[in-house]
Design a protein around this motif. Structure first.
Motif, PDB file in Angstrom:
ATOM      1  N   ASP A 124     -30.763  28.281  12.468  1.00 38.11           N
ATOM      2  CA  ASP A 124     -29.498  29.552  12.930  1.00 38.11           C
ATOM      3  C   ASP A 124     -30.194  30.789  12.577  1.00 38.11           C
ATOM      4  OD1 ASP A 124     -28.452  30.728  15.351  1.00 38.11           O
ATOM      5  OD2 ASP A 124     -26.709  30.267  14.377  1.00 38.11           O
ATOM      6  N   SER A 281     -25.108  29.308   5.169  1.00 40.32           N
ATOM      7  CA  SER A 281     -24.649  28.326   6.492  1.00 40.32           C
ATOM      8  C   SER A 281     -26.187  28.086   7.435  1.00 40.32           C
ATOM      9  CB  SER A 281     -24.244  29.241   7.262  1.00 40.32           C
ATOM     10  OG  SER A 281     -23.293  29.790   6.715  1.00 40.32           O
ATOM     11  N   THR A 283     -29.132  24.482   8.543  1.00 41.58           N
ATOM     12  CA  THR A 283     -28.479  23.887   9.389  1.00 41.58           C
ATOM     13  C   THR A 283     -30.079  23.055   9.874  1.00 41.58           C
ATOM     14  OG1 THR A 283     -29.371  25.335  11.618  1.00 41.58           O
ATOM     15  CG2 THR A 283     -26.429  24.565  10.735  1.00 41.58           C
ATOM     16  N   THR A 334     -23.150  17.971  17.713  1.00 40.92           N
ATOM     17  CA  THR A 334     -21.443  18.614  17.172  1.00 40.92           C
ATOM     18  C   THR A 334     -21.414  20.384  16.945  1.00 40.92           C
ATOM     19  OG1 THR A 334     -21.982  16.563  15.985  1.00 40.92           O
ATOM     20  CG2 THR A 334     -19.979  18.482  15.335  1.00 40.92           C
ATOM     21  N   ASN A 335     -22.419  20.632  16.045  1.00 43.61           N
ATOM     22  CA  ASN A 335     -22.187  21.826  15.554  1.00 43.61           C
ATOM     23  C   ASN A 335     -22.313  23.113  17.118  1.00 43.61           C
ATOM     24  OD1 ASN A 335     -22.388  21.585  12.988  1.00 43.61           O
ATOM     25  ND2 ASN A 335     -24.386  21.783  12.724  1.00 43.61           N
ATOM     26  N   GLU A 338     -18.793  22.588  18.561  1.00 43.14           N
ATOM     27  CA  GLU A 338     -17.739  22.825  18.301  1.00 43.14           C
ATOM     28  C   GLU A 338     -18.127  24.623  18.552  1.00 43.14           C
ATOM     29  OE1 GLU A 338     -18.372  22.130  13.655  1.00 43.14           O
ATOM     30  OE2 GLU A 338     -17.690  20.343  14.498  1.00 43.14           O
ATOM     31  N   ASP A 339     -19.420  25.156  18.301  1.00 44.28           N
ATOM     32  CA  ASP A 339     -19.566  26.520  19.240  1.00 44.28           C
ATOM     33  C   ASP A 339     -18.892  26.673  19.829  1.00 44.28           C
ATOM     34  OD1 ASP A 339     -20.505  29.158  17.986  1.00 44.28           O
ATOM     35  OD2 ASP A 339     -22.228  29.087  19.767  1.00 44.28           O
TER      36      ASP A 339
END
Length: 362
Positions: A124, A281, A283, A334-335, A338-339
Motif C-alpha cells: 500500500d 502493515s 501487503t 479480502t483486504n 474489509e476496507d
C-alpha cells in the motif's frame, strides 16, 4: 470475468528489470485468470496489448500493435485513449504492481489504485513510501534491527563540507535508488565528491554509509496468504566486488540457497523479516536485504516490489509461483472488501450551520 491488471516498466532507471518481472508475472497469471498487461513506457504513457506477453518484443516494441490506456480517478474501468476521447475497455478488479523504483514502488501507483477503487495485490501507499526512502527506512526500523550509521546530502558542496561520523572507505548511493544503480565507493574526500556527483544524477538526495569489509549479504522475503504470513528461507547472493552490483544481481545471478549461515542466524533474520512486515502493515510480497558482519545483523533495505517478486525464494517451480500469485490476489480482494466496510463519511453539520457563511467571508 475478473480482470487482473499487471503494471510494469515505468519512468525509472529500473525500467528494464521491471519489464522482466512484469512479463513473468503476466505469463504466470494468465494460466488461471484474465490478465491485462499494462506497460508504462519511459515517458510515462500506459499501453496494453497481446504483444506485451512476449519478452522478445521489448527490444524493438511495435507501438502500432498497442493501445494507449488510462485509469480515471473514482472509476475502476480501464479506458483506451483515442485522441481526446476515452473508450471503455474493461473493469479492473485487482492490480499487481511490478514497477520497480520511483512512480511505482514508491507508493505512487498504490495511490492511483486506491483513488480508482482497485484492489491492490502489492504494498500500500504508506509502507511503499517508507521502504523506498532508505533514510526513512533506517529511522523506522531502529527499534527492531541494527542499521549502519549514515549521512544524507543533497549536493556536492554539502558532501565536501560534511564531517562524516565514520571512516573511509564509504559507499555512496541515491536515497531513492535501487538495483545498485548510481552506487560508488569512495576511499577519500576527493572520491566522495565525485561519487556524490554521480549519485545525484539518479536522485536529489544521496546516502553515505561505511563500506563494510568481510561481510555477508543475506536476503529474506515474506508475503501474506489466506493462511497467514509466509517467510522464505534466507539466500546469500554472491558478489564479485565490495558490494552487490547490477551485474551481480541480474547478469551472473549467483547465489547460495539456503544461505550458508548458522540456523540461529537464519531464524533471527526470518523473525526480523516477519516483524517488519507486520509492524509496518505491508501487503503483497517484500524482500528485505541484510548485512551480516561479525555475528551482527544489519538491515540494508526493504524492497516492496522485489525482482521477479522474489518467487524463487519460496518455490522452484512455475506451478508454485502460480499458487503464490493466487494467494496474493485472494488476500488483496479480502483486504479491499474489509476496507470498504470502514466508515469513511461523517455528517458534522458544519456546512449547514456555519460552513457556507464562513466560506463567503474568505
Amino acid at each position: 470475468m475478473k480482470n487482473i491488471a499487471v503494471f510494469f516498466g515505468g519512468v525509472s532507471v529500473e525500467h528494464d528489470v521491471s519489464v522482466i518481472t512484469g512479463v513473468l508475472a503476466c505469463n504466470t497469471l494468465k494460466k488461471t485468470v484474465s490478465v491485462v498487461p499494462i506497460y508504462v513506457d519511459r515517458s510515462g504513457e500506459w499501453f496494453t496489448g497481446e504483444i506485451l506477453f512476449d519478452p522478445d518484443n521489448f527490444s524493438d516494441l511495435d507501438y502500432k500493435k498497442l493501445t494507449r490506456v488510462t485509469l480515471v480517478l473514482g472509476d475502476n474501468k480501464l479506458y483506451a485513449v483515442r485522441g481526446k476521447k476515452l473508450k471503455e475497455l474493461c473493469f479492473i478488479s485487482t492490480a499487481l504492481n511490478c514497477m520497480h523504483g520511483e512512480r511505482g514502488e514508491d507508493g505512487s501507483l498504490a495511490g492511483v489504485l486506491k483513488m480508482c477503487g482497485v484492489a491492490n495485490a502489492s504494498a500500500d501507499v504508506y509502507p511503499s513510501a517508507l521502504a523506498m526512502d532508505k533514510a526513512l527506512t533506517k529511522r523506522a526500523v531502529k527499534g527492531i534491527v541494527k542499521v549502519l550509521p549514515y549521512a544524507v546530502v543533497s549536493g556536492v558542496k554539502a558532501a565536501e563540507e560534511i564531517c562524516l561520523p565514520f571512516d573511509y572507505p564509504v559507499i555512496v548511493k541515491p536515497v531513492l535508488g535501487g538495483s545498485s544503480i548510481g552506487v560508488k565507493i569512495a576511499e577519500n574526500k576527493e572520491e566522495l565528491s565525485r561519487a556524490v556527483g554521480y549519485a545525484l544524477r539518479f536522485g536529489k538526495r544521496v546516502m553515505i554509509e561505511p563500506c563494510l569489509k568481510d561481510f555477508t549479504e543475506i536476503n529474506c522475503a515474506a508475503y501474506k496468504s489466506a493462511n497467514g504470513l509466509k517467510v522464505s528461507e534466507c539466500e546469500m547472493p554472491v558478489r564479485r566486488t565490495d558490494y552487490l552490483t547490477f551485474s551481480d544481481k541480474y547478469e551472473s545471478g549467483k547465489r547460495i540457497f539456503p544461505a550458508d549461515v548458522p540456523k540461529s542466524v537464519s531464524d533471527k533474520i526470518k523473525s526480523i523479516t516477519a516483524e517488519i512486515y507486520n509492524e509496518f502493515s505491508f501487503t503483497g510480497v517484500i524482500r528485505i536485504d541484510f548485512f551480516l558482519k561479525d555475528g551482527k545483523i544489519y538491515l540494508n533495505e526493504i524492497n516492496s516490489v522485489p525482482g521477479s517478486l522474489a518467487y524463487y525464494l519460496f518455490t522452484d517451480t512455475m506451478q508454485g509461483f502460480s499458487e503464490m500469485m493466487s494467494d496474493l490476489l485472494e488476500v488483496a480482494r479480502t483486504n479491499f472488501a474489509e476496507d470498504n466496510t470502514i466508515k469513511k463519511s461523517f455528517d458534522s453539520g458544519i456546512l449547514r450551520a456555519v460552513g457556507a457563511k464562513s466560506a463567503k467571508r474568505l
